[in-house]
Design a protein around this motif. Structure first.
Motif, PDB file in Angstrom:
ATOM      1  N   THR A 401       0.833  -1.212   0.000  1.00 30.84           N
ATOM      2  CA  THR A 401       0.000   0.000   0.000  1.00 30.84           C
ATOM      3  C   THR A 401       0.868   1.264   0.000  1.00 30.84           C
ATOM      4  N   SER A 441      -9.114  -7.369   0.261  1.00 24.18           N
ATOM      5  CA  SER A 441      -8.521  -6.769   1.464  1.00 24.18           C
ATOM      6  C   SER A 441      -8.853  -5.287   1.450  1.00 24.18           C
ATOM      7  N   LYS A 442      -9.420  -4.821   2.543  1.00 22.68           N
ATOM      8  CA  LYS A 442      -9.816  -3.411   2.628  1.00 22.68           C
ATOM      9  C   LYS A 442      -8.627  -2.485   2.385  1.00 22.68           C
ATOM     10  N   ASP A 443      -7.489  -2.754   3.020  1.00 18.00           N
ATOM     11  CA  ASP A 443      -6.328  -1.875   2.892  1.00 18.00           C
ATOM     12  C   ASP A 443      -5.845  -1.800   1.450  1.00 18.00           C
ATOM     13  N   GLN A 445      -7.625  -2.443  -1.285  1.00 19.02           N
ATOM     14  CA  GLN A 445      -8.622  -1.795  -2.123  1.00 19.02           C
ATOM     15  C   GLN A 445      -8.598  -0.265  -1.945  1.00 19.02           C
ATOM     16  N   ILE A 446      -8.557   0.171  -0.700  1.00 25.22           N
ATOM     17  CA  ILE A 446      -8.551   1.619  -0.455  1.00 25.22           C
ATOM     18  C   ILE A 446      -7.294   2.250  -1.051  1.00 25.22           C
ATOM     19  N   ASN A 474     -18.787  -3.277  -3.923  1.00 25.92           N
ATOM     20  CA  ASN A 474     -18.528  -2.720  -2.586  1.00 25.92           C
ATOM     21  C   ASN A 474     -19.728  -1.915  -2.090  1.00 25.92           C
ATOM     22  N   SER A 478     -20.753  -3.919   0.967  1.00 21.27           N
ATOM     23  CA  SER A 478     -19.876  -3.602   2.100  1.00 21.27           C
ATOM     24  C   SER A 478     -20.597  -2.748   3.129  1.00 21.27           C
ATOM     25  N   ASP A 480     -18.502  -1.290   5.490  1.00 20.11           N
ATOM     26  CA  ASP A 480     -17.378  -0.521   6.022  1.00 20.11           C
ATOM     27  C   ASP A 480     -17.475   0.917   5.507  1.00 20.11           C
ATOM     28  N   GLU A 482     -15.461   3.488   5.605  1.00 18.42           N
ATOM     29  CA  GLU A 482     -14.293   4.024   4.904  1.00 18.42           C
ATOM     30  C   GLU A 482     -14.205   3.467   3.482  1.00 18.42           C
ATOM     31  N   LEU A 483     -14.425   2.183   3.342  1.00 21.40           N
ATOM     32  CA  LEU A 483     -14.382   1.563   2.012  1.00 21.40           C
ATOM     33  C   LEU A 483     -15.494   2.125   1.128  1.00 21.40           C
ATOM     34  N   SER A 487     -14.996   4.176  -2.334  1.00 24.10           N
ATOM     35  CA  SER A 487     -15.641   3.593  -3.524  1.00 24.10           C
ATOM     36  C   SER A 487     -16.448   4.671  -4.250  1.00 24.10           C
TER      37      SER A 487
END
Length: 968
Positions: A401, A441-443, A445-446, A474, A478, A480, A482-483, A487
């Motif tokens: 990342t 994985s959220k990390d 993807q973000i 998402n 999702s 989440d 943040e995600l 998005s």
């Protein structure tokens, strides 16, 4: 009878009496009226000017110099000044006692309008031959330097003709100067002097005289009321050392030597000097030193604890690369230097196992790439492919990342320098973003989405569909926040580049705008996305009209749509004021929201508040005429219905709170009376709060003059009648806070009347907490009340006025024991909101409050007071030093304050600053106890507290250690 100055007896009068010095005004008057010529004054002074006693000759020169200083600059003729100039030059050969008034007098002569600067050639020749500058007192040396400045200001071309003897005299005059004020003057004078006056073969001598002060090691006297600091001198010396290209080799040798010093100051000054030198030295001057310079800079850039040195190293490197880039097409040194940096840092990146190592190396490369267009091309062409490969090579999620962020940084530099055509490798970044976004994985993807947003301009059309599939998945699945946020932002970014594709794939396809209610489960998420896209012109009409139709026809789902619309429209990065005006004009946004509110006025307050906010923020963007029309359209109905339900008032308040200052209609008196009634009598806390807002806004915005005075008297009269009811006192005090703030922010002196009422409540044990809260209201910022967004008057200095008035009102007040804590809390609110420059002048009043406040068990009070305490410590206020015996035990106790981690950290920061600032002799008596008492903090359950404890305890451990220099 003629006065004494018309006669030769003037000399005797000067020798035997001081009273003649008081007659200079009369002498000047006679000179200017033509009764006597100044040359005759000289002749009449012959007896004292030629007296065999040097102290009498000195007195004569002091008298004549006093005359010169009082004569207007434009009065004396060129002939008179030539005569006086010659006379003063002759006096330079006199006894050393005579020299001071001569130097002072000649400085005045040079300031005269008709002075012929060519007369000063002889003056400086005699001065440098007859008067050893460094043997004179400080003020006399200052006068010598000032005459040099005057000459350069008046005729720099003539100054150039004075030749090497003059230059040598200047060098000799400066050599050995030690007074800080004189040095500061010289350091400010020399860069201009050197840039205009050729110094020929005296380069080495001139540089040696300047460089002997480098690096500055100076501590001002603690008794100096206006000290020249080390930093003042260092900042002024730096441009002197690199003032001309001829200093290049000597300066670079000096700074290379000092960069290897163990002294922090020497390193810091050398890095600053390197950056400064790049403004004047030629690029080829650096060639012999490049390898050594990179080694030293790289060492300081990796400094683990000193942020200032690390920042200075980055700035020096950027300046050096920018200078070398000027020879990019003619000299291989530039490319060789960059290749050396690339090789060393690529190795560091390849071997990095932690994000810290990776970031450290990547920041250096970004600094180099940001230096010039040429360096950007070289670095990015090499590093983008390398980082793309690194991502696949490294399996650590954090490093992957971090590499995506680095690619985004590199691309932004490519865009900044407009070299995208030369760096074709940037086109490959979106594919890596897609690879990252495809990982569950959220990390990852973000990170992929954030980088794609930055590089959207090189997104290939072929990648749009895969991205949209991931993003819509998402949004639909999702939970989440943040995600979901990233998005939505990513789709918004793609839509800017490919609006037609997003319209078909997302708006009409995945989000199914025409059938929003088909899938109620994901409605809120889809609406969040759609309202974000609606900010783009290609999407506005279709999306806004459909969402408003949903709001007005579907009461059940309308709150969801209003929430999405409010969240997006309040985001100023998406919607400008012009865009909101356009939406209101084209779609009647406010009418639609009002229609929904009136249908569902008894619904959940949280949902309704979104509607109120949306109306308020939209009407704030409209011009005065549109605001007036909307108010006229709805006010009658809302006023009539408010008697049925207080909720109608909340709609009314949302319409009126954000209007312009000039919008004032026939309903205002009735609305203010209604607001006052609800502010004091409503049992709904939201209604009361909104009433406070509306009253404050009206009072703040009312036009200066009759309109304001009538409104003010109406409010004052209404509140006066209410004071008889003790039941209303808490609400009255809160209202006083808003009234006070509204008045002081518009610059009205009436605020003092209401502030006094609040201060009286602070001293009352029953109402003290309400008074403290009112003070908090006055001193704090609010997004909902009394700000520019709502078109309120805002005074930049209103907090200073509150502080001064509050301090005056609190002086000599009798304080109840039960109200003591809230008394200090009120002071904390006032002090915490007042600019530091203001409280600096009130240290004697504030310091006792700070010290006493450390004994209370109140988190808000402690944090504010310790913040101010840190400021006073850093400013080295003596008052704090004199109270260490009381302060230190209290701070140590607070380092284990159980109720708040923030208090523990702040107390440890205070202890660190005290140990870093005050003299060793003051700290040594407490060292042992502080070290013992700080030991428990090293085992604190919070990592941030442990870090602060280690830093504070280490600094206290060093107090009195060998090499510590804190005696100033």
């Amino acid at each position: 009878m003629d006065s004494i100055w018309f006669k030769p007896e003037l000399a005797d009068e000067i020798m035997k009496s001081e009273t003649i010095f008081q007659e200079t005004n009369n002498i000047i008057s006679d000179i200017m009226r033509g009764r006597i010529d100044i040359t005759n004054i000289v002749e009449n002074m012959a007896g004292v000017l030629t007296n065999k006693e040097p102290e009498l000759r000195e007195k004569g020169m002091r008298f004549f110099t006093k005359l010169l200083k009082e004569i207007p600059k434009d009065y004396l003729t060129a002939m008179q000044l030539k005569f006086i100039s010659k006379f003063y030059i002759d006096r330079l050969k006199d006894n050393h006692r005579v020299i001071p008034p001569v130097l002072e007098g000649y400085l005045r002569i040079m300031e005269m309008d008709n002075y012929d600067v060519q007369s000063c050639g002889e003056y400086f020749s005699v001065l440098f031959r007859e008067v050893p500058c460094q043997s004179q007192v400080r003020q006399d040396r200052s006068n010598i330097y000032s005459t040099l400045q005057k000459l350069m200001d008046r005729d720099v071309e003539y100054m150039k003709t004075l030749g090497p003897d003059f230059l040598y005299g200047v060098i000799s005059a400066m050599d050995g100067e030690r007074d800080p004020r004189n040095l500061l003057f010289l350091f400010n004078f020399l860069p201009k002097f050197l840039s205009h006056i050729p110094i020929g073969h005296l380069v080495e001598e001139m540089f040696e005289v300047i460089s002997c002060y480098y690096p500055i090691d100076f501590h001002p006297s603690p008794n100096d009321p206006a000290p020249v600091t080390r930093d003042n001198l260092a900042a002024a010396l730096c441009p002197c050392l690199c003032a001309i290209p001829e200093f290049g080799e000597q300066c670079l040798m000096l700074l290379v030597e000092k960069l290897d010093s163990n002294l922090r100051i020497a390193k810091l000054d050398s890095l600053k000097l390197l950056a400064e030198s790049c403004k004047t030295f030629k690029a080829e001057s650096y060639t012999p030193f490049l390898k050594t310079l990179w080694s030293s800079i790289n060492r300081e850039i990796t400094h683990k604890t000193d942020d200032e040195i690390r920042m200075a190293a980055h700035e020096a490197l950027q300046a050096l690369v920018a200078k070398l880039a000027t020879t990019a097409n003619t000299d291989q040194a530039f490319e060789n230097f960059l290749k050396g940096i690339l090789i060393s840092l690529q190795t560091v990146i390849a071997d990095s196992n932690t994000v810290m190592q990776f970031l450290q190396a990547s920041k250096v490369l970004l600094t180099v790439a940001n230096s010039s267009k040429e360096s950007c091309v070289i670095i990015t062409k090499s590093m983008i492919p390398a980082v793309l490969a690194y991502y696949e090579f490294k399996t650590s999620a954090k490093l992957q990342t971090a590499s995506l962020d680095f690619l985004g940084d590199l691309y932004e530099l490519v865009k900044h320098w407009d070299v995208l055509e030369e760096v074709a490798q940037a086109q490959e970044i979106p594919q890596l973003c897609l690879n990252a976004a495809s990982v569950p994985s959220k990390d990852h993807q973000i990170a992929g989405f954030k980088t794609l947003i930055r590089v959207k301009d090189v997104l290939n059309m072929d990648l749009v569909v895969p991205f949209v599939e991931i993003l819509i998945y998402n949004i639909q699945n999702s939970n989440d926040d943040e995600l979901l946020k990233y998005s939505v932002e990513t789709i918004h970014s793609i839509a800017k580049r490919y609006p037609e594709i997003i319209m078909n794939l997302v708006v009409k396809g995945k989000c199914d705008l025409d059938n929003l209610m088909e899938d109620k489960v994901t409605l809120q998420k889809r609406l969040n996305l759609l309202t974000s896209l609606a900010s783009l012109n290609d999407f506005t009409k279709m999306i806004i009209s459909e969402i408003l139709r949903l709001i007005t026809t579907n009461v059940e789902e309308a709150p969801i749509a209003v929430k999405a619309l409010n969240n997006s429209l309040s985001d100023t990065s998406l919607y400008t004021e012009e865009k909101l005006v356009q939406i209101e004009s084209d779609h009647g946004l406010i009418d639609s929201i009002l229609s929904w509110l009136l249908k569902d006025l008894n619904g959940p307050q949280e949902s309704l508040s979104q509607g109120y906010e949306l109306i308020s923020s939209t009407i704030a963007s409209l011009p005065e005429e549109k605001q007036t029309n909307i108010l006229s359209k709805h006010t009658d109905m809302l006023l009539d219905k408010t008697c049925m339900s207080e909720n109608y008032f909340l709609i009314l308040q949302s319409l009126y709170t954000s209007v312009h200052q000039n919008v004032w209609n026939k309903y205002m008196d009735g609305i203010i009376n209604l607001s006052l009634n609800l502010a004091l009598n409503s049992e709904n806390c939201t209604v009361r709060q909104k009433s406070y807002y509306l009253i404050a806004h009206a009072l703040n915005k009312a036009e200066h003059g009759t309109k304001f005075e009538v409104l003010y008297e109406m409010i004052k009269s209404y509140l006066k009648d209410c004071t008889k009811d003790e039941r209303l006192c808490p609400r009255l005090i809160y209202l006083y806070g808003f009234v006070t703030k509204a008045l002081v922010m518009r610059g009205s002196e009436h605020f003092k009347f209401w502030l006094q009422k609040i201060t009286l409540s602070i001293l009352d044990p029953i109402y003290c907490s309400h008074g403290a809260e009112a003070i908090h209201t006055i001193m704090s910022d609010s997004t909902e009340c009394l700000n520019v967004r709502h078109h309120c008057r805002t005074s930049l200095f209103y907090r200073q006025r509150v502080f001064q008035s509050f301090a005056g009102l609190m002086d000599k007040q009798t304080l109840s024991v039960d109200a003591k804590e809230t008394y200090y809390l009120s002071w904390a609110y006032v002090i915490g909101g007042t600019p530091k420059t203001v409280i600096n002048s009130e240290i004697s009043k504030i310091a006792p409050l700070l010290i006493d406040a450390l004994d209370f068990d109140n988190k808000d009070l402690l944090i504010v007071m310790m913040d101010v305490l840190i400021h006073f410590v850093q400013a080295k206020h003596v008052t704090i030093a004199q109270s260490l015996q009381t302060i230190l035990p209290r701070l140590v106790r607070l380092s284990t304050y159980v109720k708040s981690m923030d208090v523990r950290i702040k107390s440890l920061q205070c202890l660190y600053e005290i140990a870093s600032t005050y003299q060793t002799v003051l700290l040594l008596p407490y060292k042992r106890d502080v070290l013992l008492d700080l030991a428990p903090s090293l085992d604190d359950k919070k990592r941030l507290v442990r870090n602060a404890a280690v830093k504070a305890r280490t600094r206290w451990f060093l107090v009195g250690s060998p090499g510590e220099n804190k005696e100033d």
